[in-house]
Design an enzyme around this catalytic site. Structure first.
Site, PDB file in Angstrom:
ATOM      1  N   GLU A 188      65.536   7.394 -27.129  1.00 56.39           N
ATOM      2  CA  GLU A 188      64.930   6.069 -27.192  1.00 56.39           C
ATOM      3  C   GLU A 188      65.001   5.556 -28.628  1.00 56.39           C
ATOM      4  O   GLU A 188      64.949   6.336 -29.584  1.00 56.39           O
ATOM      5  CB  GLU A 188      63.466   6.112 -26.741  1.00 56.39           C
ATOM      6  CG  GLU A 188      63.307   6.391 -25.264  1.00 56.39           C
ATOM      7  CD  GLU A 188      61.891   6.179 -24.751  1.00 56.39           C
ATOM      8  OE1 GLU A 188      61.039   5.607 -25.464  1.00 56.39           O
ATOM      9  OE2 GLU A 188      61.637   6.585 -23.603  1.00 56.39           O
ATOM     10  N   HIS A 220      64.461   2.363 -22.831  1.00 55.20           N
ATOM     11  CA  HIS A 220      64.274   3.332 -21.750  1.00 55.20           C
ATOM     12  C   HIS A 220      65.685   3.695 -21.270  1.00 55.20           C
ATOM     13  O   HIS A 220      66.260   2.988 -20.455  1.00 55.20           O
ATOM     14  CB  HIS A 220      63.479   2.718 -20.592  1.00 55.20           C
ATOM     15  CG  HIS A 220      62.017   2.600 -20.829  1.00 55.20           C
ATOM     16  ND1 HIS A 220      61.164   2.116 -19.867  1.00 55.20           N
ATOM     17  CD2 HIS A 220      61.242   2.890 -21.895  1.00 55.20           C
ATOM     18  CE1 HIS A 220      59.927   2.123 -20.338  1.00 55.20           C
ATOM     19  NE2 HIS A 220      59.955   2.577 -21.575  1.00 55.20           N
ATOM     20  N   HIS A 279      61.510  -1.112 -27.726  1.00 56.48           N
ATOM     21  CA  HIS A 279      61.986   0.252 -27.552  1.00 56.48           C
ATOM     22  C   HIS A 279      62.866   0.297 -26.313  1.00 56.48           C
ATOM     23  O   HIS A 279      62.901  -0.649 -25.524  1.00 56.48           O
ATOM     24  CB  HIS A 279      60.845   1.270 -27.504  1.00 56.48           C
ATOM     25  CG  HIS A 279      60.038   1.281 -26.247  1.00 56.48           C
ATOM     26  ND1 HIS A 279      59.028   0.371 -25.996  1.00 56.48           N
ATOM     27  CD2 HIS A 279      60.093   2.097 -25.169  1.00 56.48           C
ATOM     28  CE1 HIS A 279      58.496   0.639 -24.814  1.00 56.48           C
ATOM     29  NE2 HIS A 279      59.116   1.675 -24.288  1.00 56.48           N
ATOM     30  N   ASP A 337      53.443   4.018 -22.411  1.00 59.62           N
ATOM     31  CA  ASP A 337      53.608   2.767 -23.159  1.00 59.62           C
ATOM     32  C   ASP A 337      52.309   1.959 -23.119  1.00 59.62           C
ATOM     33  O   ASP A 337      51.886   1.395 -24.129  1.00 59.62           O
ATOM     34  CB  ASP A 337      54.735   1.910 -22.572  1.00 59.62           C
ATOM     35  CG  ASP A 337      56.118   2.517 -22.742  1.00 59.62           C
ATOM     36  OD1 ASP A 337      56.293   3.376 -23.628  1.00 59.62           O
ATOM     37  OD2 ASP A 337      57.019   2.109 -21.983  1.00 59.62           O
TER      38      ASP A 337
END
Length: 144
Positions: free
Chosen positions: A24, A81, A79, A92
């Site tokens: 990630e 995934h 971010h 999260d």
């Protein structure tokens, strides 16, 4: 709430996510009045970067200092995934430190990347519109 993001910023986030997969990636988005003007990639220092992200504290602090120095505001975090949908995971949601900003999530789970943004608060998630513009913006390295 909407987040206006220049095409080059979205492109750079996607390139970063693809280039580091299956790890990630993460970072900050800064600007004014809902318009992203700067991208700050932050190293992911999680011990399990394939399933989690943790922003490197010193780099995050340095980015926040620059945001303040430039008179900008934190508009969002981002971010990736690599294997799951572009939706906030339970982790999260628990770790969303900035309830007033957009949390952009890039999913690489399908052939075409999926980019979505959310406002994450203790009472739940609200999807945020991402409006892409052709106007160029700066990255942390000063490139456009």
């Amino acid at each position: 709430m909407k987040l206006v993001v220049p095409e080059n910023i979205l492109r750079e986030i996607l390139e970063e996510a693809r280039g580091h997969a299956p790890r990630e990636v993460c970072g900050l988005l800064a600007g004014q009045a809902g318009r992203v003007m700067r991208l700050y990639p932050i190293p992911n220092v999680s011990l399990t970067p394939e399933t989690r992200f943790e922003m490197e504290p010193e780099a995050q602090l340095a980015a926040m200092r620059e945001v303040r120095r430039l008179g900008l505001e934190l508009l969002g975090t981002y971010h990736s995934h690599p294997r799951t949908p572009a939706a906030p995971s339970p982790r999260d949601r628990r770790l969303a430190l900035y309830p007033d900003v957009a949390h952009v999530i890039v999913s690489l789970a399908d052939t075409d990347p999926d980019v979505r943004a959310f406002r994450i608060t203790p009472s739940g998630n609200t999807q945020v519109s991402i409006v892409q513009t052709g106007r160029e913006a700066k990255t942390a390295g000063g490139r456009t």
